[in-house]
Design an enzyme around this catalytic site. Structure first.
Site: not given
Ligand code: ADP
Length: 464
Positions: A204, A206-209, A211, A224, A323, A327-328, A341
């Site tokens: 998948g 993610g926000e940072f990069g 996975v 991740k 958060d 989804r988390n 997360d």
């Protein structure tokens, strides 16, 4: 004298010190470096029953072939003296009345990315530029430090060229700034070597990069990676903050951190966070793709309990997730749901630097309005999570445009009961969405309510 062997408790994680081939069918063969968990002690003090992480095989193991896999938690270091982006004038007013050695640190306005150390001395304020270069900070380009915390500690012990030694800071009001150091992970035993990691397919984004699935010492893991293009000091700090929060969490309903890896052979260095692998992916996708045909009321109820238990553990430690949403939450092979997360999770008093990214539909009104995050704002999000769970992954507040959600909620409106949702579960959502935070239940009492409604909540919606 023979060294006394420490008896390990059931559930303790161990690492094998040597290879063990075993001599009977009851033995569990393993290799040096394998991860094992003690299932039980036996009448013979020289043997445990253990399970191997990588394949779940169980058997007898000799006690002196393994050692406890204990790693210390990595703490966020507070920076009470750090005032963020304030101007030179504001800094000078904060240092007034002047007392020699009074100081604070601010972000530089003239040199973005650098800092300014402001020190009061002899009726005026000196502003020293702190240059941030190659992951180090320096005032004089002679002495370099790994972190601002170390730099401040140095000049607190010695003036070393400054007008005066740092004596007393002006602490920032309210939420605390923090800093995490890579060397802390190394010292606490959380660094994983690249040669022990195998990278497989992408799971998948993610926000940072991205996975990826991977293998670490024979165990399936998720890796991740922080995107190189987002490798700013800010994102590295946030990435490490997520890892540092996770080093202190050990609960069956929270995704476990295995370690972090830093590859310094590439430029900029690549940082990865390695967690346990959750084969069924995110709960939101699971709900949407399986739907009512596969997911029973019993499944929904146990997801609700799993997440409630993970959150109660965080609440007991004064950790705020900030958060929580379907989804988390990730789902393991055996259908256990775990909260993941921890990118925004921080101890209650710490700042979480992501004002722009607040998930509006999941966030309590006081947190949206005043950044007043607490376990009670997590309880609000848990109510929204329950709504997602019982509507099989619908987006909350259907028909309400995103910009109107806050107003809609503040006018006292709440979401309707999802189709075929058990009434006591909806009542729980309503309790979580009380406008006054202190009127919302604690996670501990949410768990008790769930227990009390188990029968009703698990009975199929339509009886034959
Ligand atoms: P972010 O929160 O930064 O957007 P996530 O950590 O949620 O990123 O990861 C993005 C996706 O990667 C998830 O939705 C999920 O599909 C997959 N994923 C993340 N962690 C795991 C894991 N431990 N096991 C399996 N899949 C994972």
């Amino acid at each position: 004298m023979a060294k006394e062997i420490q008896v390990l408790k059931t559930g303790t994680e161990c690492i094998a010190k040597y290879d063990f081939e075993g001599t009977s069918n009851y033995d569990l063969p393993f290799k040096k470096g394998d991860w094992l968990v003690i299932v039980k002690t036996t009448r013979d003090p020289n043997w445990y029953v253990a399970e191997k992480f990588c394949d779940g095989k169980k058997g007898m193991i000799p006690v002196n072939y393994v050692k406890e896999n204990s790693k210390k938690a990595v703490k966020l270091q507070t920076m009470p003296w750090f005032h963020g982006k304030i101007t030179r004038e504001v800094a000078e007013s904060l240092l007034n009345p002047i007392s020699d050695g009074l100081f604070l640190v601010r972000e530089s306005t003239n040199y973005p990315g650098d800092y300014t150390l402001c020190v009061a001395f002899d009726a005026k304020v000196e502003h020293y530029r702190v240059i941030h270069t190659n992951s180090k900070v320096t005032v004089d380009e002679e002495e370099f430090f790994d972190s601002l915390t170390e730099l401040v500690a140095h000049y607190e012990s010695d003036a070393d060229g400054l007008c005066i030694q740092l004596l007393k800071c002006v602490p920032k009001d309210g939420v605390k700034e923090f800093e995490v150091k890579l060397s802390d992970f190394e010292q606490a035993g959380w660094l994983i070597k690249k040669r022990d990691l195998e990278f497989h397919e992408v799971l998948g984004d993610g926000e940072f990069g991205e996975v990826r699935k991977g293998i670490y010492r024979g165990i399936k893991v998720a890796i991740k990676t922080l995107k190189p293009e987002t490798c700013t000091k800010f994102s590295i700090q946030n990435f490490l903050a997520e890892a540092s929060v996770m080093t202190d969490l050990k609960h069956p309903n929270l995704v476990r951190l295995m370690g972090i890896n830093i590859d310094e052979t590439v430029k900029p260095s690549r940082i990865c966070l390695i967690t346990e692998f959750m084969s069924k992916g995110s709960l939101i996708e699971y709900l949407r793709t399986r739907g009512r045909a596969v997911i029973t009321r019993q499944n929904q109820f146990s997801f609700a309990c799993d997440v409630g238990k993970g959150m109660a553990y965080l609440e007991n430690r004064d950790l705020v997730h900030r958060d929580l949403a379907a989804r988390n939450v990730l789902v393991a092979e055996d259908n256990v749901a775990k909260v993941a997360d921890f990118g925004l999770a921080r101890p209650e008093l710490f700042k979480s630097d992501s004002v722009g990214k607040i998930p509006i539909k999941w966030t309590a009104p006081e947190a949206l309005r005043r950044q007043d995050f607490s376990s009670k704002s997590d309880v609000w999000s848990y109510g929204v999570f329950l709504w997602e769970l019982y509507s099989f992954g619908r987006v909350p507040y259907p028909r309400v445009p995103l910009n109107d959600v806050t107003k809609f909620v503040e006018m006292g409106n709440r979401m309707d009961i999802p189709d075929k949702c058990p009434v006591p579960i909806y009542q729980l959502m309503i309790d979580c969405w009380q406008a006054i935070p202190s009127s919302r239940p604690k996670f501990e009492s949410i768990l008790q309510s769930l227990k009390a409604m188990q029968f009703e909540a698990c009975t199929p919606a339509t009886m034959p």
